[in-house]
Design an enzyme around this catalytic site. Structure first.
Site, short mmCIF file in Angstrom:
data_model
loop_
_atom_site.label_atom_id
_atom_site.label_comp_id
_atom_site.label_asym_id
_atom_site.label_seq_id
_atom_site.Cartn_x
_atom_site.Cartn_y
_atom_site.Cartn_z
N CYS A 2 66.55 59.08 48.74
CA CYS A 2 65.31 58.50 49.24
C CYS A 2 64.39 58.23 48.05
O CYS A 2 64.32 59.01 47.11
CB CYS A 2 64.55 59.37 50.22
SG CYS A 2 65.46 59.72 51.72
N ARG A 28 68.28 54.89 45.10
CA ARG A 28 68.08 56.23 45.67
C ARG A 28 68.43 56.30 47.15
O ARG A 28 68.40 57.38 47.75
CB ARG A 28 66.62 56.66 45.47
CG ARG A 28 66.19 56.70 44.03
CD ARG A 28 64.74 57.12 43.91
NE ARG A 28 64.58 58.51 44.28
CZ ARG A 28 64.72 59.52 43.45
NH1 ARG A 28 65.02 59.31 42.19
NH2 ARG A 28 64.55 60.76 43.85
N TRP A 73 67.96 57.40 52.35
CA TRP A 73 69.36 57.84 52.36
C TRP A 73 69.39 58.97 53.38
O TRP A 73 68.87 60.05 53.15
CB TRP A 73 69.78 58.33 50.98
CG TRP A 73 71.23 58.64 50.85
CD1 TRP A 73 72.23 57.76 50.55
CD2 TRP A 73 71.85 59.92 50.99
NE1 TRP A 73 73.43 58.42 50.52
CE2 TRP A 73 73.23 59.74 50.79
CE3 TRP A 73 71.38 61.20 51.28
CZ2 TRP A 73 74.15 60.79 50.85
CZ3 TRP A 73 72.29 62.24 51.35
CH2 TRP A 73 73.66 62.03 51.14
N ASN A 99 60.63 62.49 50.47
CA ASN A 99 61.96 62.62 49.87
C ASN A 99 62.25 64.11 49.76
O ASN A 99 61.45 64.84 49.20
CB ASN A 99 61.94 61.97 48.47
CG ASN A 99 63.18 62.30 47.66
OD1 ASN A 99 64.26 62.48 48.21
ND2 ASN A 99 63.02 62.39 46.35
N GLY A 100 63.38 64.55 50.33
CA GLY A 100 63.72 65.97 50.28
C GLY A 100 64.09 66.48 51.66
O GLY A 100 64.42 65.69 52.55
N GLU A 469 87.57 61.59 36.61
CA GLU A 469 86.42 60.67 36.61
C GLU A 469 86.86 59.27 37.02
O GLU A 469 86.17 58.57 37.77
CB GLU A 469 85.77 60.67 35.21
CG GLU A 469 84.78 59.56 34.93
CD GLU A 469 83.57 59.54 35.86
OE1 GLU A 469 83.36 60.51 36.59
OE2 GLU A 469 82.87 58.52 35.84
N LYS A 473 85.32 57.01 40.06
CA LYS A 473 84.78 55.65 39.86
C LYS A 473 85.40 54.67 40.84
O LYS A 473 84.73 53.88 41.48
CB LYS A 473 85.08 55.24 38.42
CG LYS A 473 84.09 54.54 37.62
CD LYS A 473 82.77 55.18 37.27
CE LYS A 473 82.20 56.20 38.15
NZ LYS A 473 81.21 57.05 37.74
N GLU A 476 84.41 55.48 44.63
CA GLU A 476 83.05 55.24 45.08
C GLU A 476 82.71 53.76 45.20
O GLU A 476 82.05 53.37 46.16
CB GLU A 476 82.00 56.01 44.27
CG GLU A 476 81.92 55.69 42.81
CD GLU A 476 80.94 56.61 42.05
OE1 GLU A 476 80.01 57.16 42.66
OE2 GLU A 476 81.12 56.75 40.83
N HIS A 492 104.51 69.25 40.68
CA HIS A 492 104.25 70.39 41.56
C HIS A 492 103.64 69.94 42.89
O HIS A 492 102.98 70.74 43.56
CB HIS A 492 103.35 71.41 40.85
CG HIS A 492 103.95 71.93 39.59
ND1 HIS A 492 105.09 72.71 39.58
CD2 HIS A 492 103.62 71.72 38.28
CE1 HIS A 492 105.40 73.00 38.32
NE2 HIS A 492 104.54 72.40 37.52
N LYS A 586 72.29 57.51 44.18
CA LYS A 586 72.43 57.86 42.77
C LYS A 586 71.88 59.25 42.46
O LYS A 586 72.44 59.98 41.67
CB LYS A 586 71.72 56.82 41.91
CG LYS A 586 71.89 57.13 40.44
CD LYS A 586 71.89 55.90 39.60
CE LYS A 586 72.30 56.20 38.18
NZ LYS A 586 73.74 56.51 38.08
C1 G6P Z 1 75.42 61.34 42.34
C2 G6P Z 1 75.77 60.03 41.68
C3 G6P Z 1 76.79 60.25 40.58
C4 G6P Z 1 76.31 61.29 39.59
C5 G6P Z 1 75.93 62.59 40.30
C6 G6P Z 1 75.20 63.55 39.37
O1 G6P Z 1 76.50 61.78 43.08
O2 G6P Z 1 76.25 59.11 42.62
O3 G6P Z 1 77.00 59.03 39.88
O4 G6P Z 1 77.29 61.54 38.65
O5 G6P Z 1 75.04 62.34 41.38
O6 G6P Z 1 73.97 62.97 39.00
P1 G6P Z 1 73.16 63.35 37.71
O7 G6P Z 1 71.94 62.51 37.78
O8 G6P Z 1 72.87 64.82 37.82
O9 G6P Z 1 74.02 63.06 36.55
#
Ligand code: G6P
Length: 591
Positions: A2, A28, A73, A99-100, A469, A473, A476, A492, A586
């Site tokens: 948010c 956000r 969000w 937000n929260g 990672e 990527k 998502e 395994h 994000k």
């Molecule tokens: C969210 C984002 C990710 C990010 C993670 C940690 O899940 O979508 O892209 O890696 O948060 O965020 P930060 O700001 O702590 O790196």
């Protein structure tokens, strides 16, 4: 999650201004949006489901000097118009964006209902305007009523509140970020993040936890939510430019930020050497070093276990921030917690910091956003200097984090200069690699595999966290089922998933584990997989070869980049918006 943005000041188009500004906070949350504009003694609320970027701000151009906006969000309550913010009091005189999470909202809601308040949404937020309404029965001062209401809320919040008869905009924070933008010409802007108001000012004041602000657009007061005591606040000039925060000629922020790595890695490497040595010494001296992060930042932490082991012969412990509880009882005064975060606001990371501090341990933060909560609350803080990262999928922040962690590992080994040289050379190799021909080559690969629904990535040593990672990527942004494995673990279990022509990517370096990972790739090929090698040299194990420069110990930084590009093109070719992936936000400021 948010985004909130409010404005009060001399500009007469506050509604339009907050709608335009909050579009920059869409990363956000993009489930729904809303705005409340104050016109005379009326508050007009407009809200709906859908993306704020699709809203024409012109419709809010009518005269108004105070407005608040929200991009959501969803956490409590589904994605509906009723659940979108702003929420209002029973008499519609108070509007709030939040937000929260208000953790005790059930209890407050029951109590307020008994007093005759009517609720229109399923959200936790809606209790706030109703609580303020209750408090206004005891005081005529709007700010005092907001303060009393905040004292009843448990959990994490950043709120903006306004009232029909008060000239003031009131904001408060506990746990979620809130920043004031100060402009002597225009007035005051209050937002979850700076890009909301960067067009107007780069002078900011950060709210700390437990603080609130009251402004009528001409002056501003900072005070404690607990005691109401006023205190001065420092003004800070931010260095990020408006251009850095914009897409420029790119179709999406994700691609723009992948390309930013041409310069951002070198910026991360160019740290103050003395500071890096201080940090390296703190790790050497600590009795137990723990690294935590979430998502991509967590993968950087995990990769650093290999950096510290191989480069510095030092053991560190990694846990995803949400799993850090496992280590709580090991934390002592002599321990060191290293937290990695792009945004500097991730709730699980903040929670880990809180526990470490309560045990007297020191906290080192590696963050991108200067002035973020994590940056300010850590004992030491290093900035990766990647510039604003707007796409939900983190790209340039990761390579910056990896570079700083490697630098520290080299400093611990007494080889800071050697590490710096290697990383700057790697940055320059990446600069060369990111050329149009290279990008097209990966676009073609994406075209050839875009219909596949399963994809696996393997790696060994520091390429193992990079395989994990890579999977995040691809998942998502393209929603392809992607999974990363340690190459040696294939036999395994995971190898049972491989069918004829399943794309399997191997992340390969030129080091002591190359033979092993190539054997694993051959095992995949023997089971019919379409093997794609990301490697400095070609090999018969690969059906397809994506060439990357040989970067020695810095190979992790290099190998992840073609995967970022592949994830981007898979998303675009599958008709997805890579900047707004389904169900994700994000900045995750809830636990
Ligand atoms: C969210 C984002 C990710 C990010 C993670 C940690 O899940 O979508 O892209 O890696 O948060 O965020 P930060 O700001 O702590 O790196």
């Amino acid at each position: 999650m948010c985004g909130i943005f409010g404005y009060v000041g001399k500009r007469t188009n506050a509604g339009q201004l907050v709608i335009d500004g909050i579009k920059n906070l869409e990363y956000r949350g993009y489930d729904s949006w809303g705005v409340a504009c104050k016109r005379g003694e009326n508050i007009l609320v407009e809200k709906n489901t859908g993306k704020i970027s699709g809203v024409d701000s012109q419709q809010f151009a009518e005269e108004c000097m105070q407005a608040i906006a929200h991009t959501r969000w969803a956490t409590h309550g589904g994605v509906t118009k009723e659940n979108a913010h702003p929420h209002v009091s029973t008499d519609s005189t108070i509007a709030v964006v939040h937000n929260g999470i208000i953790e005790n909202y059930q209890q407050l809601r029951d109590e307020l209902k008994k007093k005759g308040h009517t609720f229109l949404s399923e959200t936790d937020t809606e209790v706030i305007p109703h609580l303020i309404e209750e408090e206004l029965q005891n005081t005529e001062d709007f700010a005092s009523a907001v303060r009393s209401a905040c004292k009843r809320c448990e959990g994490r919040y950043a709120i903006l509140a306004m009232h029909t008869t008060s000239q003031t905009l009131v904001a408060a924070r506990t746990g979620s970020p809130l920043i004031v933008g100060v402009s002597p010409e225009d007035g005051y802007f209050i937002a979850s993040d700076i890009p909301a108001f960067m067009e107007y000012t780069r002078t900011v004041q950060y709210l700390d936890d437990g603080e609130m602000v009251v402004t009528d657009g001409q002056s501003i007061l900072f005070m404690s939510i607990e005691t109401g005591e006023e205190h001065p606040k420092r003004e800070i000039e931010i260095t990020w430019t408006i251009e850095e925060a914009q897409k420029g000629d790119f179709d999406h922020f994700m691609m723009k930020e992948i390309m930013d790595q041409k310069e951002s890695i070198a910026r991360a490497v160019n740290q103050d050497e003395e500071q890096i040595r201080v940090v390296a010494e703190a790790i050497s001296k600590a009795r137990g070093t723990f690294l935590v992060g979430c998502g991509t930042a967590g993968k950087a932490c995990m990769a650093s276990e290999y950096f510290f082991s191989v480069i510095a012969d030092h053991h560190v412990n990694f846990a995803p921030a949400s799993e850090f509880k496992l280590y709580h009882h090991f934390l002592k005064q002599e321990s060191l917690l290293i937290v990695i975060s792009q945004s500097g606001e991730t709730a699980d990371v903040l929670e880990a910091m809180k526990v470490a501090k309560s045990k007297g341990a020191k906290v080192l933060a590696i963050v991108n956003v200067e002035g973020s909560t994590i940056d300010r609350e850590a004992d030491y803080s290093l900035l990766i200097n990647a510039g604003p990262e707007r796409a939900v999928a983190s790209t340039k922040a990761l390579t910056g984090q990896l570079a700083v962690l490697m630098l520290i590992a080299y400093a611990m080994a007494g080889k800071l200069r050697e590490g710096k040289t290697l990383l700057l050379e790697t940055a320059s190799l990446i600069n060369d690699m990111l050329n149009p021909r290279y990008i097209r080559r990966i676009e073609d690969l994406a075209e050839s595999i875009k219909e596949k629904e399963d994809l696996y990535i393997i790696g060994k040593s520091w390429n193992y966290p990079m395989a994990l990672e890579s999977a995040i990527k691809i998942q998502e942004v393209s929603n392809v089922h992607a999974e990363g494995f340690a190459g040696g673990e294939l036999k395994h279990g995971p190898i049972a998933l491989v069918e004829d022509k399943t794309p399997c990517i191997a992340l390969v370096g030129n080091d002591e584990v190359t033979t092993d990972i190539l054997s694993n790739t051959i095992e995949l090929k023997a089971r019919g997989a379409q093997t794609i090698g990301v490697s400095p040299s070609n090999n018969e194990a690969f059906d397809e070869w994506i060439k990357v420069p040989d970067a020695g110990h810095a190979q992790a930084l290099v190998n992840i980049i073609p995967i970022q590009i592949l994830a981007y093109f898979l998303a675009v070719k599958r008709g997805k918006d890579p900047d707004m992936p389904r169900n994700l936000a994000k900045s995750v400021t809830v636990k």
